[in-house]
Design an enzyme around this catalytic site. Structure first.
Site, mmCIF file in Angstrom:
data_model
loop_
_atom_site.group_PDB
_atom_site.id
_atom_site.type_symbol
_atom_site.label_atom_id
_atom_site.label_comp_id
_atom_site.label_asym_id
_atom_site.label_seq_id
_atom_site.Cartn_x
_atom_site.Cartn_y
_atom_site.Cartn_z
ATOM 1 N N ARG A 28 68.771 125.796 22.954
ATOM 2 C CA ARG A 28 67.882 124.684 23.306
ATOM 3 C C ARG A 28 66.447 125.148 23.129
ATOM 4 O O ARG A 28 65.972 126.033 23.833
ATOM 5 C CB ARG A 28 68.116 124.220 24.743
ATOM 6 N N GLY A 29 65.744 124.528 22.185
ATOM 7 C CA GLY A 29 64.403 124.966 21.827
ATOM 8 C C GLY A 29 63.419 124.947 22.972
ATOM 9 O O GLY A 29 62.568 125.833 23.091
ATOM 10 N N ASP A 31 63.884 125.625 25.969
ATOM 11 C CA ASP A 31 64.119 126.725 26.905
ATOM 12 C C ASP A 31 63.762 128.091 26.326
ATOM 13 O O ASP A 31 63.086 128.894 26.966
ATOM 14 C CB ASP A 31 65.594 126.739 27.347
ATOM 15 N N THR A 32 64.247 128.368 25.115
ATOM 16 C CA THR A 32 64.113 129.736 24.582
ATOM 17 C C THR A 32 63.582 129.806 23.155
ATOM 18 O O THR A 32 63.461 130.893 22.603
ATOM 19 C CB THR A 32 65.484 130.456 24.613
ATOM 20 N N GLY A 61 71.379 110.335 13.449
ATOM 21 C CA GLY A 61 72.053 109.450 14.387
ATOM 22 C C GLY A 61 72.652 110.161 15.574
ATOM 23 O O GLY A 61 72.073 111.074 16.148
ATOM 24 N N GLU A 95 77.087 120.902 18.578
ATOM 25 C CA GLU A 95 77.147 122.067 17.699
ATOM 26 C C GLU A 95 78.176 123.072 18.208
ATOM 27 O O GLU A 95 78.922 123.659 17.427
ATOM 28 C CB GLU A 95 75.770 122.735 17.618
#
Length: 416
Positions: A28-29, A31-32, A61, A95
């Site tokens: 998650r960008g 966060d880290t 989408g 993902e």
């Protein structure tokens, strides 16, 4: 994976039809992305490892777009970085589901990192993950959220790293361990994708059969690759600054040497000059005509060459090293591009970023360099990166979207 651009340039990329990427980073960008995962990306990339980092632009989408899907499928291994806000992102979870599908079907290696969360919170969806799933269950169908829960339960069972268990939460040490493991995994697999490689006796013995020995034409062989794998080291001898200053000049029996040290200062603003294409001597302009005093030619053909002086220090002392066109290994552009560019500041920032980094400076111990030693200086022909332990903990995050689609962290030792 949230918030970084796709990286390019790899010395370890597999051939078409197998793996396209060595590593797929899932994180998650918010966060880290600009801290731990950013440092991890840099460290992996410095080792020539081809890393895929997601950009919001390639999402489509409510489903994972074909670019992301293909990147996951064509990666040798995936590294999910679990943070407190990881489960807030449906993209991270989608993902992860695909990553574990590839893990089961293709035996793709998954190396989870539990950054600032307990593995039990990830596996049981407690703590910050519990609130995230309450929100997801209001927006998504039950079978979707259950898929995500199953993926988290499964990944919790896989062998990975918990930050808190690595030297009292030392992030740089964790980065080192991850890079070491990734190198071990990718190095053990990448050779199978190469048809011919130099280094094993059977392949060396096979090399003459590839040459057209009966031909009268000149034949040459060039061995190319990233720095540090031994192409030039076989012929060059390591020497310290102290040895250069104190040993008798006649004791340097070898021709090629290298110094390994850090650039601590740029002695001058990196500049360029107009060089004669025949002898590299600086040309003079008289009445609009380029003249080379060495060649004695009028209207000389010329090109632009770099020139710069660096203060370099190793464990034994300091020396001044002059570089010419080898500087393009730092600026990542030719002297002509540098001179014409309207973005000189961008290139100057790259030059400043080389300070305190470790490099190998290759030079010839010829008569000119022997005479320069009296003034504690030499001229080096090639500069190559050396990755230090702990270097991944630097606080510099490169905007990967601005990087060229060429090799930019590794330098080819072989020269034209």
């Amino acid at each position: 994976m949230a918030g970084q651009a796709e990286a390019s340039s790899s010395a370890l990329t597999a051939s078409a039809g197998s793996s396209t990427y060595d590593v797929f980073l899932n994180f998650r960008g918010k966060d880290t992305g600009k801290t731990f995962t950013g440092h991890l990306y840099q460290a992996l990339n410095r080792e020539g490892i081809h890393v895929f980092m997601d950009s919001y632009k390639i999402r489509e989408g409510e489903e994972i777009g074909p670019t992301l899907l293909d990147a996951i499928q064509r990666s040798k291994l995936s590294i999910p970085v679990f943070s407190r806000g990881y489960a807030d992102s449906k993209w991270c979870l989608m993902e992860l589901v695909k990553i574990l599908e590839c893990h089961r079907s293709n035996r793709q290696l998954v190396l989870p990192i539990f950054f600032d969360v307990d593995p039990s919170d990830v596996g049981h969806q407690t703590g910050s993950f519990e609130e995230a799933f309450r929100n997801h269950e209001k927006k998504h169908e039950a079978h979707i959220t259950e898929q995500w829960r199953d993926a988290l339960r499964e990944v919790k069972q896989l062998k990975g790293w918990v930050l808190g268990e690595v030297e009292n939460g030392n992030e740089s040490k964790l980065v080192e361990r991850v890079v070491k493991e990734v190198l071990r995994e990718t190095s053990s697999k990448c050779l199978s994708d190469v048809k011919y490689y130099i280094g094993l006796e059977s392949f060396v013995n096979h090399l003459p059969s590839l040459l057209i020995t009966g031909s009268k034409d000149v034949c040459s062989i060039r061995i190319c690759g990233i720095s540090g794998i031994g192409k030039k080291d076989k012929e060059a001898e390591c020497v310290t600054v102290k040895e250069l200053m104190e040993k008798p000049l006649n004791s340097f029996s070898n021709t090629n040497y290298y110094i390994e040290g850090k650039i601590t200062k740029l002695e001058n603003e990196i500049s360029w000059y107009n060089a004669c294409k025949d002898c590299n001597k600086k040309v003079q302009f008289r009445r609009g005509t380029a003249i080379c005093d060495r060649c004695g030619n009028d209207d000389t053909r010329y090109t632009k060459k770099y020139w710069g002086s660096f203060n370099v220090i190793d464990s034994t002392g300091t020396i001044f090293i002059t570089l010419f066109d080898a500087i393009k290994a730092i600026t990542r552009c030719s002297a002509t591009e540098y001179a014409k560019s309207l973005k000189k500041l961008q290139y100057q920032k790259k030059l400043q970023s080389c300070l305190s980094k470790n490099y190998r400076f290759y030079f010839k111990m010829d008569e000119k360099n022997k005479s320069r030693l009296a003034s504690k200086s030499i001229v080096a022909d090639v500069i190559a990166d050396v990755i230090e332990e702990g270097d991944a903990d630097t606080n510099i995050i490169i905007d990967v979207e601005e990087l060229p689609n060429k090799k930019y962290k590794k330098i080819k030792i072989a020269k034209d």
